[in-house]
Design a protein around this motif. Structure first.
Motif, mmCIF file in Angstrom:
data_model
loop_
_atom_site.group_PDB
_atom_site.id
_atom_site.type_symbol
_atom_site.label_atom_id
_atom_site.label_comp_id
_atom_site.label_asym_id
_atom_site.label_seq_id
_atom_site.Cartn_x
_atom_site.Cartn_y
_atom_site.Cartn_z
ATOM 1 N N ASN A 89 0.985 -1.214 -0.059
ATOM 2 C CA ASN A 89 -0.090 0.125 0.133
ATOM 3 C C ASN A 89 0.900 1.291 -0.158
ATOM 4 O O ASN A 89 2.007 1.360 0.483
ATOM 5 C CB ASN A 89 -0.968 0.141 1.205
ATOM 6 N N ASN A 90 0.196 2.424 -0.382
ATOM 7 C CA ASN A 90 0.854 3.526 -0.373
ATOM 8 C C ASN A 90 -0.158 4.411 0.419
ATOM 9 O O ASN A 90 -1.051 4.717 0.423
ATOM 10 C CB ASN A 90 0.841 4.574 -1.522
ATOM 11 N N PHE A 91 0.153 4.624 1.835
ATOM 12 C CA PHE A 91 -0.625 5.587 2.692
ATOM 13 C C PHE A 91 0.527 6.141 3.458
ATOM 14 O O PHE A 91 0.924 5.307 4.693
ATOM 15 C CB PHE A 91 -1.439 4.519 3.459
ATOM 16 N N TYR A 92 1.127 7.350 3.032
ATOM 17 C CA TYR A 92 2.292 7.849 3.600
ATOM 18 C C TYR A 92 2.190 8.289 5.182
ATOM 19 O O TYR A 92 3.256 8.514 5.830
ATOM 20 C CB TYR A 92 2.879 8.892 2.686
ATOM 21 N N GLU A 93 1.107 8.329 5.551
ATOM 22 C CA GLU A 93 0.605 8.627 7.113
ATOM 23 C C GLU A 93 1.292 7.698 7.820
ATOM 24 O O GLU A 93 1.433 8.258 8.990
ATOM 25 C CB GLU A 93 -0.653 9.242 7.386
ATOM 26 N N LEU A 145 -6.565 -0.417 -10.943
ATOM 27 C CA LEU A 145 -6.145 0.836 -10.067
ATOM 28 C C LEU A 145 -4.584 0.656 -10.567
ATOM 29 O O LEU A 145 -3.843 -0.101 -10.480
ATOM 30 C CB LEU A 145 -5.952 0.301 -8.384
ATOM 31 N N CYS A 147 -1.213 2.805 -10.362
ATOM 32 C CA CYS A 147 -0.532 3.733 -9.524
ATOM 33 C C CYS A 147 0.924 4.535 -10.455
ATOM 34 O O CYS A 147 1.204 3.982 -11.555
ATOM 35 C CB CYS A 147 0.587 3.118 -8.440
ATOM 36 N N THR A 182 -7.840 14.327 4.040
ATOM 37 C CA THR A 182 -7.817 13.181 4.906
ATOM 38 C C THR A 182 -7.755 13.760 6.203
ATOM 39 O O THR A 182 -7.294 15.007 6.380
ATOM 40 C CB THR A 182 -6.504 12.634 4.378
ATOM 41 N N TYR A 203 -3.191 15.197 3.905
ATOM 42 C CA TYR A 203 -3.215 14.770 2.509
ATOM 43 C C TYR A 203 -4.408 15.364 1.787
ATOM 44 O O TYR A 203 -5.309 15.407 2.328
ATOM 45 C CB TYR A 203 -3.246 13.216 2.143
ATOM 46 N N ASN A 232 -6.162 0.650 3.562
ATOM 47 C CA ASN A 232 -6.638 0.792 2.164
ATOM 48 C C ASN A 232 -7.538 2.218 2.325
ATOM 49 O O ASN A 232 -8.028 2.649 1.451
ATOM 50 C CB ASN A 232 -7.293 -0.053 1.520
ATOM 51 N N ARG A 237 -12.839 6.088 1.204
ATOM 52 C CA ARG A 237 -11.925 6.638 0.445
ATOM 53 C C ARG A 237 -12.394 6.794 -1.131
ATOM 54 O O ARG A 237 -13.333 6.185 -1.432
ATOM 55 C CB ARG A 237 -10.443 5.719 0.229
ATOM 56 N N GLY A 245 -3.367 6.472 -8.936
ATOM 57 C CA GLY A 245 -3.643 6.187 -7.728
ATOM 58 C C GLY A 245 -3.695 7.244 -6.769
ATOM 59 O O GLY A 245 -4.411 7.137 -6.003
ATOM 60 N N SER A 248 -6.765 8.750 -5.553
ATOM 61 C CA SER A 248 -7.889 8.212 -4.902
ATOM 62 C C SER A 248 -7.562 8.492 -3.302
ATOM 63 O O SER A 248 -6.995 7.449 -2.626
ATOM 64 C CB SER A 248 -7.832 6.651 -5.216
ATOM 65 N N LYS A 250 -7.327 8.819 0.727
ATOM 66 C CA LYS A 250 -7.961 7.723 1.864
ATOM 67 C C LYS A 250 -8.433 8.527 2.939
ATOM 68 O O LYS A 250 -8.053 9.792 3.159
ATOM 69 C CB LYS A 250 -6.785 6.966 2.116
HETATM 70 N N1 MTE Z 1 -4.266 8.915 0.499
HETATM 71 C C1 MTE Z 1 -3.800 9.392 1.583
HETATM 72 N N2 MTE Z 1 -4.443 10.092 2.511
HETATM 73 N N3 MTE Z 1 -2.399 9.257 1.864
HETATM 74 C C2 MTE Z 1 -1.759 8.645 0.837
HETATM 75 O O1 MTE Z 1 -0.359 8.190 1.202
HETATM 76 N N4 MTE Z 1 -1.511 7.366 -1.387
HETATM 77 C C3 MTE Z 1 -1.972 7.443 -2.682
HETATM 78 C C4 MTE Z 1 -3.552 7.017 -2.669
HETATM 79 N N5 MTE Z 1 -4.271 7.911 -1.448
HETATM 80 C C5 MTE Z 1 -2.210 8.073 -0.152
HETATM 81 C C6 MTE Z 1 -3.603 8.270 -0.561
HETATM 82 C C7 MTE Z 1 -1.291 6.738 -3.736
HETATM 83 S S1 MTE Z 1 -0.062 7.361 -4.059
HETATM 84 C C8 MTE Z 1 -2.013 5.501 -4.065
HETATM 85 S S2 MTE Z 1 -1.092 4.393 -5.154
HETATM 86 C C9 MTE Z 1 -3.174 4.666 -3.517
HETATM 87 O O2 MTE Z 1 -3.771 5.689 -2.327
HETATM 88 C C10 MTE Z 1 -2.844 3.559 -3.036
HETATM 89 O O3 MTE Z 1 -3.901 2.739 -2.802
HETATM 90 P P1 MTE Z 1 -3.871 1.181 -1.954
HETATM 91 O O4 MTE Z 1 -2.839 1.511 -1.072
HETATM 92 O O5 MTE Z 1 -5.340 1.122 -1.445
HETATM 93 O O6 MTE Z 1 -3.232 0.473 -3.148
#
Ligand code: MTE
Length: 332
Positions: A89-93, A145, A147, A182, A203, A232, A237, A245, A248, A250
């Protein structure tokens, strides 16, 4: 973005698509008979599944998700197994490694959850997620999806059309864009408190109003028939399948109708690399890598599973008209 190596998941941890389909039918039968979606069902197929609980949200949400309308379109893409969708996953938080969100997102408390609807609309305010979900129809949607980092998945989301929700607030003629935010909470999202973080939290993302109202654009609350896992983007989200991606966003706490194009996290951080539109386009490369192809997960050293990237991620028939007359190289 921060590119990392592929997820290292063993084959025996994978849930085959047929098992998911069977389980979904089983769940719906169980609910029809009055039984509530409960965790004992989760491990009902030893040998196929890991011990992931079937639901991690409140009963009302698990039930609503299990009763979602099934997807009626024929899909030729193979689903990405649940274990990959929820561990890469990408969820930098929660950190910058692909495995960090699954490890650390337990600190997020997605229930109860409130969402503020603000800006240019007749009706605005702060609403309980449960109330918002009571006014929409949940449907399963199987989407690709893609990225911006050139990997992709195919995910069976459960969600509702964003437009169905937005219309209820009666946006005015000044509502030209929709901005999303977010949650900002260092306790729940530890990376937001890091001195080394390079993102200006919270974000943020945004869409043009016609993109937001497009029937393909959904807000997801579940995947694979289960409540959305924290990593996710629980509990709510965005999913915009024809865009990279990062659009999208979250764990959304605010949706605002704006007159001007809203500032968005990655565009602010590196405008020459990440545009506001971010439509998937194999002919417009990222300055540091090609976008002509993608690594479809699961992929490994000996089976990299590289496929051609499609314009608008293959959703051109539905969305290309949104951009007629626009130079897609300029508005990347
Ligand atoms: N939303 C938040 N709040 N923080 C994030 O880091 N990363 C984004 C997106 N939404 C992100 C986010 C990125 S770069 C991608 S590719 C997708 O979430 C990844 O979703 P997934 O982890 O469900 O595949």
């Amino acid at each position: 973005m921060f590119i990392k190596s592929s997820a290292d998941i063993k084959e025996n941890e994978i849930t085959p698509e047929s098992v998911y389909r069977d389980r979904r039918r089983f769940m719906q039968m169980a609910l029809g008979a009055g039984a509530l979606a409960a965790s004992p069902l989760a491990s009902s197929k030893p040998g196929f599944m890991t011990e992931t609980p079937l639901t991690s949200g409140p009963d009302w949400l698990a039930k609503q998700i299990a009763q979602a309308e099934a997807y009626d379109k024929k899909i030729t893409d193979k689903l990405t197994p649940y274990e990959h969708v929820t561990s890469y996953n990408n969820f930098y938080e929660f950190g910058y490694d692909k495995s960090d969100p699954a490890k650390h997102a337990g600190s997020l408390q997605p229930h109860p959850w409130r969402v503020e609807i603000a800006g240019h609309a007749d009706k605005t305010g702060v609403f309980d997620l449960e109330d918002l979900l009571g006014k929409v129809t949940l449907r399963e949607r199987v989407y690709r999806l893609r990225c911006v980092e050139a990997w992709s998945m195919v995910i069976p989301w459960v969600g509702f059309e964003l437009g169905e929700l937005l219309k209820q607030f009666k946006p005015t003629s000044r509502a030209k864009y929709v901005a999303f935010t977010t949650l900002l909470d260092k306790k729940q999202m530890p990376e937001q408190g890091s001195r080394f973080s390079t993102i200006d939290w919270p974000y943020r993302e945004g869409l043009r109003i016609d993109e937001a109202m497009h029937p393909l654009t959904i807000l997801a609350v579940g995947l694979y028939g289960k409540v959305l896992p924290n990593q996710n983007g629980a509990p709510l989200r965005l999913v915009v399948p024809w865009k990279y991606g990062f659009k999208s966003i979250k764990s959304i706490v605010k949706i605002e109708f704006t007159e001007k194009e809203p500032a968005t996290s990655w565009n602010v951080r590196a405008p020459n690399e990440y545009g506001f539109y971010a439509n998937v386009n194999p002919k417009v490369d990222h300055p540091r890598w090609s976008q002509a192809s993608e690594r479809r997960l699961p992929s490994g050293l000996f089976s990299p599973n590289i496929i051609d990237t499609q314009l608008f991620n293959g959703y051109g028939d539905e969305v290309a008209q949104l951009y007629s007359g626009m130079d897609l190289k300029k508005y990347y």
